[in-house]
Design a protein around this motif. Structure first.
Motif, PDB file in Angstrom:
ATOM      1  N   SER A 131      -3.427   1.977   0.563  1.00  0.00           N
ATOM      2  CA  SER A 131      -2.532   2.819   1.354  1.00  0.00           C
ATOM      3  C   SER A 131      -1.946   2.047   2.539  1.00  0.00           C
ATOM      4  O   SER A 131      -0.821   2.306   2.950  1.00  0.00           O
ATOM      5  CB  SER A 131      -3.255   4.069   1.827  1.00  0.00           C
ATOM      6  OG  SER A 131      -4.256   3.708   2.741  1.00  0.00           O
ATOM      7  N   THR A 132      -2.681   1.074   3.066  1.00  0.00           N
ATOM      8  CA  THR A 132      -2.123   0.307   4.181  1.00  0.00           C
ATOM      9  C   THR A 132      -0.922  -0.515   3.729  1.00  0.00           C
ATOM     10  O   THR A 132      -0.023  -0.805   4.500  1.00  0.00           O
ATOM     11  CB  THR A 132      -3.142  -0.662   4.797  1.00  0.00           C
ATOM     12  OG1 THR A 132      -3.516  -1.616   3.811  1.00  0.00           O
ATOM     13  CG2 THR A 132      -4.351   0.063   5.300  1.00  0.00           C
ATOM     14  N   LYS A 133      -0.900  -0.885   2.448  1.00  0.00           N
ATOM     15  CA  LYS A 133       0.215  -1.671   1.918  1.00  0.00           C
ATOM     16  C   LYS A 133       1.486  -0.829   1.867  1.00  0.00           C
ATOM     17  O   LYS A 133       2.593  -1.338   1.882  1.00  0.00           O
ATOM     18  CB  LYS A 133      -0.165  -2.159   0.518  1.00  0.00           C
ATOM     19  CG  LYS A 133       0.813  -3.077  -0.140  1.00  0.00           C
ATOM     20  CD  LYS A 133       0.927  -4.406   0.563  1.00  0.00           C
ATOM     21  CE  LYS A 133       2.317  -4.982   0.426  1.00  0.00           C
ATOM     22  NZ  LYS A 133       2.635  -5.959   1.431  1.00  0.00           N
ATOM     23  N   MET A 134       1.311   0.491   1.778  1.00  0.00           N
ATOM     24  CA  MET A 134       2.470   1.364   1.654  1.00  0.00           C
ATOM     25  C   MET A 134       3.099   1.678   3.015  1.00  0.00           C
ATOM     26  O   MET A 134       4.132   2.323   3.096  1.00  0.00           O
ATOM     27  CB  MET A 134       2.070   2.675   0.977  1.00  0.00           C
ATOM     28  CG  MET A 134       1.279   2.457  -0.279  1.00  0.00           C
ATOM     29  SD  MET A 134       2.216   2.883  -1.733  1.00  0.00           S
ATOM     30  CE  MET A 134       1.211   2.225  -3.039  1.00  0.00           C
ATOM     31  N   LEU A 135       2.442   1.259   4.077  1.00  0.00           N
ATOM     32  CA  LEU A 135       2.990   1.499   5.412  1.00  0.00           C
ATOM     33  C   LEU A 135       4.123   0.500   5.657  1.00  0.00           C
ATOM     34  O   LEU A 135       3.893  -0.696   5.656  1.00  0.00           O
ATOM     35  CB  LEU A 135       1.873   1.289   6.430  1.00  0.00           C
ATOM     36  CG  LEU A 135       2.033   1.911   7.790  1.00  0.00           C
ATOM     37  CD1 LEU A 135       1.926   3.419   7.694  1.00  0.00           C
ATOM     38  CD2 LEU A 135       0.952   1.376   8.722  1.00  0.00           C
ATOM     39  N   PRO A 136       5.353   0.976   5.853  1.00  0.00           N
ATOM     40  CA  PRO A 136       6.460   0.032   6.050  1.00  0.00           C
ATOM     41  C   PRO A 136       6.226  -0.846   7.269  1.00  0.00           C
ATOM     42  O   PRO A 136       5.869  -0.343   8.331  1.00  0.00           O
ATOM     43  CB  PRO A 136       7.661   0.946   6.275  1.00  0.00           C
ATOM     44  CG  PRO A 136       7.279   2.248   5.706  1.00  0.00           C
ATOM     45  CD  PRO A 136       5.806   2.361   5.873  1.00  0.00           C
ATOM     46  N   VAL A 137       6.431  -2.151   7.093  1.00  0.00           N
ATOM     47  CA  VAL A 137       6.141  -3.087   8.174  1.00  0.00           C
ATOM     48  C   VAL A 137       7.007  -2.809   9.399  1.00  0.00           C
ATOM     49  O   VAL A 137       6.575  -2.993  10.524  1.00  0.00           O
ATOM     50  CB  VAL A 137       6.358  -4.547   7.751  1.00  0.00           C
ATOM     51  CG1 VAL A 137       5.333  -4.955   6.737  1.00  0.00           C
ATOM     52  CG2 VAL A 137       7.754  -4.762   7.213  1.00  0.00           C
ATOM     53  N   ALA A 139       7.753  -0.234  10.795  1.00  0.00           N
ATOM     54  CA  ALA A 139       7.246   0.814  11.675  1.00  0.00           C
ATOM     55  C   ALA A 139       6.216   0.290  12.669  1.00  0.00           C
ATOM     56  O   ALA A 139       5.903   0.966  13.644  1.00  0.00           O
ATOM     57  CB  ALA A 139       6.639   1.943  10.848  1.00  0.00           C
TER      58      ALA A 139
END
Lengths: 293, 315
Positions: A131-137, A139
């Motif tokens: 899920s951390t990978k899905m956080l847009p950088v 942001a």
């Protein structure tokens, strides 16, 4: 097998339906070749243009028979006193290599805890990583920038190392978890009964089975770090500039020299092409976060 | 001593031992977890906080709490609203095009033919060009109206037919969004193809054989066997493609620099904080991107977890 069928049944002796099927299959093979060459064409064009003189490159229609030269590469590497790309290439190389090493150091133990000696609720932990990978950088970029500015860490290669590590760690944990899960636990247990200690287990049993996968993981982390532009652009300046940032600046600083630009693009892409072809089989598994084997 | 206390004293060392063992199992996990939380979650929390402030470092005295006004600006500001629309349009069209093209290519590559390995290698090459290089390549070597390959090819074809002045369109200013999309489709189709090829090759051979023996035509086999089997892989491709392409920065930044209505959210956020120094506004836009991505990601995680469960059951 195809050879024997060919000798036993020359195409003329085949029933018409089979002959038609064979012709169709040959036609589809041809279509695949055309598609493959078509997709590769822009890349081949880049290579060809990089080997042309600046004048030939700027000709319309494209000169196919023009003389080839390595001048653009010489010029790119600063033969005529222009800015040398070496510092940026070395920055990219060190940021990518150091972050890959750091990723492996952090991800290997984690993958071990998620696959061989499993913690409870290991799937939940695995999904947290994903899920951390899905956080847009984008942001989180501003706080990182402000932090780096106040801590005096702007234009510093180590900041990139840390960010690239966080960017690749989830993928690496996922991939390595799936590679380590391929190691048969029964063999590990048998070895432990025979008195083998952890280092022996790791080098004699785990490494041979999971080694190639771990190597592919490392290559993929290297590729992602090498390709990264946004962080590098915002957080580095002169000293820690990476190759993609250098490349995106080549055009604006020196005006447009098409052939030289192509040479620069080829040079910057080479490490990724090499790593990518080497990791071909595992590439899709890495990019699809381990979901496709 | 009451019996309760006695039993607790007896249990304690054992429990402590079990606790120690549990921590020994967890310990290898901790460095990675702590690192990730520190580097990815904390900045996002900071973004959330900043998004509630009116903050521009060019006028430092005016930094104050703004509540949700930055969010109202994101929704009402026409430029930001446009970039939300562009992001959706760009992502959706690129994902659909890459999935369709990727499926066709995967079907072609699933058959055996002369030089299949070589064609596969040719096909993945676009994906292995550094994204900035790829964007520069498209912008200057292909789209350039004077000596790009596209117009060069038009001239060449025109000459073949005796036309001395074939059309020489200016691709980027004429169709900016399509120009960006084409470059992205070129880069991402190989990725979709690889995922779908993996799906095709995981079809159970007996099933395909049985269908053939029962006299199913190739279209029927595709429609009733291959496509249902591929569903998971198609979903995975769509969702991962969306997660990666929503975040695209390199192509927009390089090819159009966000001009001509091609600015997507990542580019606009970059602009807003890096050039315009509107920290609060940029953060609010960032939070909007995260919410959008989270909606996609929830689906993505569900798909991945269903594939994953299948895998675990098979093992």
């Amino acid at each position: 097998m195809t050879a024997t069928t060919a000798t036993l049944a020359p195409s003329k002796l085949l029933p018409p339906a089979a002959r038609r099927a064979r012709r169709r299959s040959a036609a589809l093979g041809l279509v695949a070749w055309v598609a493959g060459l078509g997709f590769c064409l822009p890349a081949m064009w880049m290579l060809l243009t990089s080997l042309h003189s600046e004048a030939d490159a700027a000709t319309n229609p494209p000169p196919l028979a023009a003389a080839l030269t390595l001048d653009n590469y010489r010029q790119f590497f600063g033969a005529d006193g222009g800015p040398s790309p070496w510092p940026s290439l070395i920055n990219s190389l060190s940021a990518s290599v150091f972050s890959t090493v750091l990723v492996l150091l952090l991800a290997l133990p984690a993958a071990y805890a998620l696959s061989i000696r499993r913690v409870r609720k290991w799937t939940d932990v695995l999904f947290f990583f994903l899920s951390t990978k899905m956080l847009p950088v984008v942001a989180g970029l501003l706080p990182v920038y402000l932090f780096a500015k106040n801590a005096g860490m702007l234009d510093n290669i180590w900041l990139l190392v840390i960010l690239y590590t966080s960017m690749n760690l989830p993928i690496a944990v996922w991939m390595m978890q799936s590679f380590l899960a391929d190691v048969p636990v029964s063999i590990i247990e048998a070895a432990q009964v025979d008195g083998a200690r952890l280092p022996t287990v790791l080098t004699r049993i785990v490494a041979p089975v999971a080694g190639p996968g771990i190597a592919a993981t490392a290559l993929i982390c290297f590729i992602f770090s090498w390709n990264e532009l946004l962080f590098a652009r915002v957080l580095t300046g002169v000293v820690a500039q990476t190759a993609p940032v250098y490349l995106s600046g080549v055009v604006t600083s020196q005006g447009l020299f098409l052939a030289q630009l192509c040479a620069a693009s080829v040079v910057v892409s080479l490490p990724v092409l090499a790593a990518g072809y080497a990791a071909q089989d595992k590439l899709v598994q890495g990019l699809s976060l381990g979901a496709v084997k | 001593m009451s019996p309760q206390i006695r039993s607790e004293q007896a249990r304690q060392p054992k429990e402590r031992k079990r606790g120690v063992r549990a921590w020994a199992t967890r310990a290898p996990l901790l460095p990675a977890l702590v690192f990730l939380i520190a580097v990815t979650q904390l900045p996002f929390v900071a973004t959330l906080v900043i998004s509630l402030f009116d903050w521009n470092p060019l006028s430092p005295d005016e930094r104050d709490f703004a509540g949700f006004s930055n969010y109202t600006s994101v929704v009402t500001d026409p430029e930001l609203r446009d970039s939300v629309c562009t992001t959706v349009l760009l992502t959706a069209s690129v994902v659909v095009a890459t999935v369709v093209l990727g499926l066709l290519l995967a079907l072609l590559l699933d058959r055996s033919f002369f030089g299949r390995g070589m064609v596969r290698t040719l096909l993945i090459t676009p994906f292995l060009i550094v994204p900035v290089s790829a964007a520069l390549l498209w912008k200057h070597a292909l789209y350039n109206p004077e000596y790009g390959l596209l117009n060069g090819a038009l001239t060449w074809i025109g000459e073949l037919f005796g036309d001395t002045s074939p059309p020489q369109p200016d691709w980027i200013s004429g169709m900016p969004l399509i120009a960006v999309e084409a470059a992205l489709v070129w880069q991402w189709t190989p990725f979709m193809m690889l995922i779908l090829l993996a799906g095709l090759q995981s079809r159970p051979a007996e099933m395909m054989e049985a269908a053939r023996l029962d006299g199913a035509g190739s279209w029927q086999t595709f429609r009733y066997l291959t496509l249902p089997h591929l569903r998971r892989y198609l979903e995975l491709g769509v969702l991962l493609g969306s997660v990666y392409i929503v975040q695209n920065f390199d192509a927009v930044f390089t090819i159009t620099a966000g001009g001509l209505d091609t600015a997507n959210l990542p580019y606009t956020i970059y602009q807003t904080f890096y050039n315009a120094h509107e920290y609060g506004l940029a953060s609010a836009a960032g939070v909007v991107v995260v919410i959008g991505t989270m909606i996609i990601a929830t689906f993505a995680l569900r798909v991945v977890s269903s594939l994953f469960r299948e895998e675990a059951n098979r093992a």
